[in-house]
Design a protein around this motif. Structure first.
Motif, mmCIF file in Angstrom:
data_model
loop_
_atom_site.group_PDB
_atom_site.id
_atom_site.type_symbol
_atom_site.label_atom_id
_atom_site.label_comp_id
_atom_site.label_asym_id
_atom_site.label_seq_id
_atom_site.Cartn_x
_atom_site.Cartn_y
_atom_site.Cartn_z
ATOM 1 N N LYS A 81 -0.710 3.440 -10.692
ATOM 2 C CA LYS A 81 -0.108 2.103 -10.596
ATOM 3 C C LYS A 81 -0.562 1.434 -9.302
ATOM 4 C CE LYS A 81 3.912 3.184 -13.445
ATOM 5 N NZ LYS A 81 5.390 3.238 -13.536
ATOM 6 N N VAL A 82 -1.798 0.975 -9.329
ATOM 7 C CA VAL A 82 -2.405 0.360 -8.151
ATOM 8 C C VAL A 82 -2.759 -1.087 -8.471
ATOM 9 C CG1 VAL A 82 -4.281 0.494 -6.480
ATOM 10 C CG2 VAL A 82 -3.398 2.587 -7.533
ATOM 11 N N PRO A 83 -2.265 -2.054 -7.696
ATOM 12 C CA PRO A 83 -2.608 -3.453 -7.944
ATOM 13 C C PRO A 83 -4.113 -3.662 -7.825
ATOM 14 C CG PRO A 83 -0.796 -3.267 -6.382
ATOM 15 C CD PRO A 83 -1.355 -1.895 -6.554
ATOM 16 N N SER A 84 -4.695 -4.366 -8.780
ATOM 17 C CA SER A 84 -6.128 -4.656 -8.732
ATOM 18 C C SER A 84 -6.339 -6.134 -9.054
ATOM 19 C CB SER A 84 -6.901 -3.789 -9.734
ATOM 20 O OG SER A 84 -6.490 -4.082 -11.059
ATOM 21 N N PHE A 100 0.323 -7.928 2.594
ATOM 22 C CA PHE A 100 1.609 -8.179 3.231
ATOM 23 C C PHE A 100 2.763 -7.782 2.316
ATOM 24 C CE2 PHE A 100 -0.703 -11.284 6.011
ATOM 25 C CZ PHE A 100 -0.319 -10.708 7.220
ATOM 26 N N ALA A 101 2.586 -8.004 1.017
ATOM 27 C CA ALA A 101 3.640 -7.703 0.048
ATOM 28 C C ALA A 101 3.807 -6.204 -0.182
ATOM 29 C CB ALA A 101 3.343 -8.399 -1.279
ATOM 30 N N ASN A 102 2.749 -5.446 0.088
ATOM 31 C CA ASN A 102 2.787 -3.996 -0.143
ATOM 32 C C ASN A 102 2.098 -3.296 1.018
ATOM 33 O OD1 ASN A 102 2.643 -1.356 -1.013
ATOM 34 N ND2 ASN A 102 1.766 -1.825 -3.018
ATOM 35 N N ASN A 103 2.878 -2.885 2.005
ATOM 36 C CA ASN A 103 2.266 -2.296 3.205
ATOM 37 C C ASN A 103 1.714 -0.891 2.977
ATOM 38 O OD1 ASN A 103 4.578 -0.737 3.140
ATOM 39 N ND2 ASN A 103 5.538 -1.711 4.913
ATOM 40 N N LYS A 104 1.951 -0.330 1.787
ATOM 41 C CA LYS A 104 1.388 0.979 1.468
ATOM 42 C C LYS A 104 0.024 0.855 0.793
ATOM 43 C CE LYS A 104 5.781 3.449 1.044
ATOM 44 N NZ LYS A 104 6.641 4.285 0.173
ATOM 45 N N LEU A 105 -0.374 -0.374 0.509
ATOM 46 C CA LEU A 105 -1.650 -0.615 -0.166
ATOM 47 C C LEU A 105 -2.799 -0.349 0.798
ATOM 48 C CD1 LEU A 105 -2.584 -1.654 -2.961
ATOM 49 C CD2 LEU A 105 -2.622 -3.955 -1.987
ATOM 50 N N ARG A 106 -3.666 0.601 0.445
ATOM 51 C CA ARG A 106 -4.769 0.975 1.334
ATOM 52 C C ARG A 106 -5.988 0.083 1.125
ATOM 53 N NH1 ARG A 106 -1.746 3.441 4.860
ATOM 54 N NH2 ARG A 106 -0.786 5.369 4.121
ATOM 55 N N PHE A 107 -6.221 -0.289 -0.115
ATOM 56 C CA PHE A 107 -7.314 -1.213 -0.436
ATOM 57 C C PHE A 107 -6.985 -1.871 -1.771
ATOM 58 C CE2 PHE A 107 -8.659 3.020 -1.963
ATOM 59 C CZ PHE A 107 -8.837 2.755 -3.312
#
Length: 210
Positions: A81-84, A100-107
């Protein structure tokens, strides 16, 4: 400016297959000083392998045989479940908002209509682009003015005639009696001449960082 200008293309990336071992994935991550790795099946983007998640899982399972653990498959540990995004014309500002909305998002994975991985957008790439846009390497001047109307045109004219080239302008309302703060990044062979010219025309430069 769109994300197509800052994308790190798939052919430049380290990736891992869903059927590769965890040990192989972690070696790639550690050898390249990464936090996570795109997981693919062929060319299709499937998810990410997170170094932090792998370590947390290992210790939650009370350790155990490390060799056996590293022989397990990537597909057991990947996050799907990774935003793309699938639009290379997406604005850089919109991509920044995702971080900014997801601070755990690495890339942010960039895919085509077939979910094939085209590349990724990283926080570092966005920050470097903003740094370039805002002329962060150029001298910074701050002017406070009342009655903003028409003043900006005069300021830019004075700077141009003094040999300055404005890289960025930010105007902010201080919310104090209509006082406006004008912050400029200016490139010039003689920035002190620019400052002197502004001061002599009644625009006092309150802050000046070369």
């Amino acid at each position: 400016m769109n994300i197509g200008t800052i994308i790190k293309k798939a052919e430049e990336l380290n990736t891992i297959s869903i059927d590769d071992t965890l040990g192989k994935g972690l070696k790639i991550i550690e050898d390249n000083d990464m936090l996570s790795l795109p997981v693919v099946e062929g060319k299709k983007f499937i998810g990410i392998l997170s170094r932090q998640y792998v370590y947390e899982t290992y210790f939650k399972e009370d350790g155990g045989d490390k060799k056996e653990f590293l022989e397990r498959k990537v597909k057991e540990f990947m996050k799907t479940k990774v935003p793309s995004v699938d639009d290379l014309k997406m604005l850089v500002e919109e991509a920044a908002a995702m971080f900014f909305a997801n601070n755990k998002l690495r890339f942010i994975p960039v895919v085509n209509e077939d979910e094939e991985l085209l590349g990724i957008i990283t926080k570092k790439a966005i920050l470097e682009r903003f740094r370039f846009i805002y002329g962060m390497n150029e001298p910074r001047l701050v002017i406070y003015i009342y009655d903003f109307k028409g003043k900006l045109a005069k300021i830019t004219d004075i700077i141009a005639k003094a040999g300055g080239n404005i890289r960025n302008i930010v105007q902010a309302d201080t919310e104090v009696l209509g006082l406006q703060e004008i912050t400029l990044r200016v490139k010039a062979n003689n920035i002190r001449k620019v400052v002197k010219s502004l001061n002599s025309h009644g625009f006092e430069v309150r802050e000046f960082i070369e």
